[in-house]
Motif scaffolding. Sequence first.
Motif, mmCIF file in Angstrom:
data_model
loop_
_atom_site.group_PDB
_atom_site.id
_atom_site.type_symbol
_atom_site.label_atom_id
_atom_site.label_comp_id
_atom_site.label_asym_id
_atom_site.label_seq_id
_atom_site.Cartn_x
_atom_site.Cartn_y
_atom_site.Cartn_z
ATOM 1 N N MET A 234 34.142 43.658 -19.243
ATOM 2 C CA MET A 234 33.185 44.476 -18.538
ATOM 3 C C MET A 234 33.946 45.625 -17.880
ATOM 4 O O MET A 234 35.021 45.441 -17.346
ATOM 5 C CB MET A 234 32.459 43.645 -17.480
ATOM 6 N N GLU A 235 33.368 46.807 -17.932
ATOM 7 C CA GLU A 235 33.932 48.006 -17.313
ATOM 8 C C GLU A 235 33.114 48.331 -16.066
ATOM 9 O O GLU A 235 31.880 48.319 -16.110
ATOM 10 C CB GLU A 235 33.877 49.175 -18.295
ATOM 11 N N THR A 236 33.779 48.588 -14.963
ATOM 12 C CA THR A 236 33.105 48.963 -13.731
ATOM 13 C C THR A 236 33.478 50.393 -13.380
ATOM 14 O O THR A 236 34.655 50.755 -13.425
ATOM 15 C CB THR A 236 33.488 48.026 -12.570
ATOM 16 N N VAL A 237 32.473 51.180 -13.041
ATOM 17 C CA VAL A 237 32.700 52.541 -12.578
ATOM 18 C C VAL A 237 32.173 52.623 -11.149
ATOM 19 O O VAL A 237 30.991 52.393 -10.900
ATOM 20 C CB VAL A 237 32.000 53.581 -13.472
ATOM 21 N N PHE A 238 33.087 52.904 -10.242
ATOM 22 C CA PHE A 238 32.739 53.082 -8.842
ATOM 23 C C PHE A 238 32.521 54.574 -8.604
ATOM 24 O O PHE A 238 33.379 55.381 -8.945
ATOM 25 C CB PHE A 238 33.871 52.605 -7.933
ATOM 26 N N VAL A 239 31.380 54.923 -8.040
ATOM 27 C CA VAL A 239 31.119 56.308 -7.650
ATOM 28 C C VAL A 239 31.153 56.307 -6.130
ATOM 29 O O VAL A 239 30.318 55.676 -5.477
ATOM 30 C CB VAL A 239 29.777 56.818 -8.196
ATOM 31 N N TYR B 16 22.852 52.771 -23.000
ATOM 32 C CA TYR B 16 24.246 52.909 -23.427
ATOM 33 C C TYR B 16 25.101 51.709 -23.033
ATOM 34 O O TYR B 16 26.288 51.670 -23.350
ATOM 35 C CB TYR B 16 24.851 54.194 -22.858
ATOM 36 N N GLY B 17 24.523 50.762 -22.309
ATOM 37 C CA GLY B 17 25.269 49.563 -21.945
ATOM 38 C C GLY B 17 25.469 49.352 -20.456
ATOM 39 O O GLY B 17 26.269 48.495 -20.066
ATOM 40 N N LEU B 18 24.739 50.101 -19.608
ATOM 41 C CA LEU B 18 24.784 49.826 -18.175
ATOM 42 C C LEU B 18 24.089 48.491 -17.928
ATOM 43 O O LEU B 18 22.952 48.289 -18.349
ATOM 44 C CB LEU B 18 24.075 50.935 -17.390
ATOM 45 N N GLU B 19 24.774 47.583 -17.254
ATOM 46 C CA GLU B 19 24.206 46.266 -16.981
ATOM 47 C C GLU B 19 23.662 46.146 -15.561
ATOM 48 O O GLU B 19 22.702 45.420 -15.332
ATOM 49 C CB GLU B 19 25.247 45.188 -17.258
ATOM 50 N N SER B 20 24.266 46.853 -14.608
ATOM 51 C CA SER B 20 23.754 46.849 -13.241
ATOM 52 C C SER B 20 24.335 48.021 -12.466
ATOM 53 O O SER B 20 25.380 48.557 -12.827
ATOM 54 C CB SER B 20 24.088 45.536 -12.519
ATOM 55 N N ARG C 153 28.794 47.212 -20.104
ATOM 56 C CA ARG C 153 29.171 46.182 -21.078
ATOM 57 C C ARG C 153 30.669 46.242 -21.375
ATOM 58 O O ARG C 153 31.349 45.226 -21.425
ATOM 59 C CB ARG C 153 28.350 46.377 -22.352
ATOM 60 N N ASP C 154 31.198 47.452 -21.572
ATOM 61 C CA ASP C 154 32.609 47.643 -21.870
ATOM 62 C C ASP C 154 32.971 49.114 -21.649
ATOM 63 O O ASP C 154 32.119 49.921 -21.262
ATOM 64 C CB ASP C 154 32.939 47.203 -23.308
#
Length: 101
Positions: free
Chosen positions: A1-6, A37-41, A62-63
């Motif tokens: 899983m890939e996390t992007v923090f804004v 596109y795969g955003l899970e939350s 997702r990734d």
Amino acid sequence: METVFVIYRSNGEDFRFDHEYFESEHLPLVRESWEQYGLESSTAVYPKGEGDIVVVAVNHFRDEEAARAAFSSPESEAVMNDIVRYTDLTPTRLRGVSFTY
């Protein structure tokens, strides 16, 4: 899983941040735009205590490919253009890999 923090940081001066708009309008727009596109939350975190962080949006994809696809998608323009509706702060992004135990 890939996390992007804004991350939204205060600039040490007066700034505008409409929490209600961010939660009720912007985060649903993010979900609607990037879920395909795969955003899970997508979650808003408001750190307590002293410091310059106003809010962190935690976006789980997702990734890595899903995160890259979402941020480079045509829908991203609407997401980015929406920022001025709730703040005059400039967000920064931080990517990371998430593990759930």
